[in-house]
Design a protein around this motif. Structure first.
Motif, mmCIF file in Angstrom:
data_model
loop_
_atom_site.group_PDB
_atom_site.id
_atom_site.type_symbol
_atom_site.label_atom_id
_atom_site.label_comp_id
_atom_site.label_asym_id
_atom_site.label_seq_id
_atom_site.Cartn_x
_atom_site.Cartn_y
_atom_site.Cartn_z
ATOM 1 N N UNK A 1 0.830 -1.207 0.000
ATOM 2 C CA UNK A 1 0.000 0.000 0.000
ATOM 3 C C UNK A 1 0.869 1.264 0.000
ATOM 4 N N UNK A 2 1.986 1.211 0.699
ATOM 5 C CA UNK A 2 2.892 2.350 0.758
ATOM 6 C C UNK A 2 3.450 2.684 -0.630
ATOM 7 N N UNK A 3 3.727 1.623 -1.422
ATOM 8 C CA UNK A 3 4.260 1.843 -2.765
ATOM 9 C C UNK A 3 3.167 2.168 -3.787
ATOM 10 N N UNK A 4 1.977 1.613 -3.622
ATOM 11 C CA UNK A 4 0.928 1.755 -4.643
ATOM 12 C C UNK A 4 0.034 2.980 -4.462
ATOM 13 N N UNK A 5 -0.196 3.391 -3.235
ATOM 14 C CA UNK A 5 -1.164 4.461 -2.974
ATOM 15 C C UNK A 5 -0.465 5.793 -2.708
ATOM 16 N N UNK A 6 -0.820 6.826 -3.461
ATOM 17 C CA UNK A 6 -0.163 8.124 -3.271
ATOM 18 C C UNK A 6 -0.505 8.791 -1.931
ATOM 19 N N UNK A 7 -1.700 8.534 -1.366
ATOM 20 C CA UNK A 7 -2.057 9.194 -0.110
ATOM 21 C C UNK A 7 -1.429 8.515 1.102
ATOM 22 N N UNK B 1 -12.388 1.102 8.332
ATOM 23 C CA UNK B 1 -12.856 2.285 9.054
ATOM 24 C C UNK B 1 -13.223 3.428 8.119
ATOM 25 N N UNK B 2 -12.626 3.471 6.940
ATOM 26 C CA UNK B 2 -12.919 4.534 5.994
ATOM 27 C C UNK B 2 -11.992 5.725 6.106
ATOM 28 N N UNK B 3 -11.108 5.726 7.098
ATOM 29 C CA UNK B 3 -10.175 6.842 7.219
ATOM 30 C C UNK B 3 -9.164 6.833 6.076
ATOM 31 N N UNK B 4 -8.837 5.651 5.569
ATOM 32 C CA UNK B 4 -7.938 5.520 4.424
ATOM 33 C C UNK B 4 -8.533 4.459 3.503
ATOM 34 N N UNK B 5 -8.620 4.780 2.228
ATOM 35 C CA UNK B 5 -9.113 3.814 1.242
ATOM 36 C C UNK B 5 -8.217 3.881 0.013
ATOM 37 N N UNK B 6 -8.069 2.756 -0.684
ATOM 38 C CA UNK B 6 -7.266 2.789 -1.898
ATOM 39 C C UNK B 6 -7.983 3.576 -3.004
ATOM 40 N N UNK B 7 -7.229 4.405 -3.725
ATOM 41 C CA UNK B 7 -7.815 5.221 -4.782
ATOM 42 C C UNK B 7 -7.391 4.762 -6.171
ATOM 43 N N UNK B 8 -6.228 4.155 -6.293
ATOM 44 C CA UNK B 8 -5.756 3.734 -7.610
ATOM 45 C C UNK B 8 -6.300 2.344 -7.930
ATOM 46 N N UNK B 9 -6.299 2.013 -9.222
ATOM 47 C CA UNK B 9 -6.757 0.677 -9.635
ATOM 48 C C UNK B 9 -5.839 -0.392 -9.051
ATOM 49 N N UNK B 10 -4.545 -0.166 -9.104
ATOM 50 C CA UNK B 10 -3.601 -1.138 -8.545
ATOM 51 C C UNK B 10 -3.824 -1.296 -7.034
ATOM 52 N N UNK B 11 -4.096 -0.193 -6.362
ATOM 53 C CA UNK B 11 -4.363 -0.243 -4.924
ATOM 54 C C UNK B 11 -5.631 -1.015 -4.609
ATOM 55 N N UNK B 12 -6.649 -0.875 -5.446
ATOM 56 C CA UNK B 12 -7.911 -1.599 -5.220
ATOM 57 C C UNK B 12 -7.748 -3.100 -5.461
ATOM 58 N N UNK B 13 -7.011 -3.452 -6.524
ATOM 59 C CA UNK B 13 -6.742 -4.871 -6.785
ATOM 60 C C UNK B 13 -5.924 -5.451 -5.625
ATOM 61 N N UNK C 1 1.608 7.963 3.055
ATOM 62 C CA UNK C 1 2.901 8.638 3.108
ATOM 63 C C UNK C 1 3.972 7.875 3.870
ATOM 64 N N UNK C 2 3.572 7.030 4.810
ATOM 65 C CA UNK C 2 4.555 6.310 5.621
ATOM 66 C C UNK C 2 4.229 4.821 5.616
ATOM 67 N N UNK C 3 5.222 4.047 6.020
ATOM 68 C CA UNK C 3 5.005 2.597 6.140
ATOM 69 C C UNK C 3 3.956 2.313 7.211
ATOM 70 N N UNK C 4 3.941 3.108 8.282
ATOM 71 C CA UNK C 4 2.952 2.906 9.345
ATOM 72 C C UNK C 4 1.527 3.081 8.804
ATOM 73 N N UNK C 5 1.326 4.065 7.962
ATOM 74 C CA UNK C 5 0.003 4.258 7.359
ATOM 75 C C UNK C 5 -0.339 3.080 6.450
ATOM 76 N N UNK C 6 0.663 2.585 5.723
ATOM 77 C CA UNK C 6 0.449 1.410 4.877
ATOM 78 C C UNK C 6 0.093 0.184 5.698
#
Length: 150
Positions: free
Chosen positions: A34-40, A60-72, A42-47
């Motif tokens: 997620x850290x590599x695929x998702x632009x939002x 929870x909805x606080x973070x969701x994947x936005x890119x196609x690669x992130x969703x897959x 920013x850190x490994x902890x968030x990933x």
């Protein structure tokens, strides 16, 4: 028999540790992904947080994947998370069930043992009574019979 039960319990506990280790590896893999695929992200902890909420299907909805690669990747994380968390849950359940079964078996074995001891005592009494009817009273070694006294 006791040794085989200990071996099974050891294997189940080891299975639990393997499942937890696999869960940790998948979470680390997911966090880095997620850290590599998702632009939002920013850190490994968030990933890692996104990987955990996705794999545990909490979302929870606080973070969701936005890119196609992130969703897959998220769909893959959901499937892996369900599989691995199911393994952990099954390993824990097996340990608890094994302990309950062992307790029931011990209780049942004790009851059978007590019944057998009662039956053995009853049979001894019957043999003693038959012996007395056939041979007269039985004398112990500490009390010599009256016929042998001088």
């Amino acid at each position: 028999m006791k040794r085989s039960r200990q071996r099974r319990l050891h294997l189940m506990r080891r299975g639990l540790w393997y499942s937890l280790a696999l869960c940790l590896v998948i979470m680390l893999f997911g966090g880095a992904g997620f850290w590599m695929l998702e632009p939002q992200v920013n850190t490994l902890q968030e990933g890692l947080w996104l990987a955990f909420t996705t794999a545990a299907t909490v979302g929870y909805g606080d973070m969701v994947p936005h890119t196609q690669a992130g969703r897959v990747f998220a769909a893959l994380m959901v499937l892996l998370g369900l599989a691995v968390l199911s393994l952990v849950t099954a390993s824990l359940a097996a340990i608890f069930v094994e302990q309950e079964v062992e307790d029931e078996v011990h209780t049942e074995e004790r009851q059978i043992e007590h019944e057998l001891m009662r039956e053995i005592r009853a049979l001894r009494e019957q043999v003693r009574a038959l012996d007395q009817r056939l041979n007269g009273p039985v004398h112990t070694a500490t009390q010599p019979s009256e016929k042998t006294r001088p």
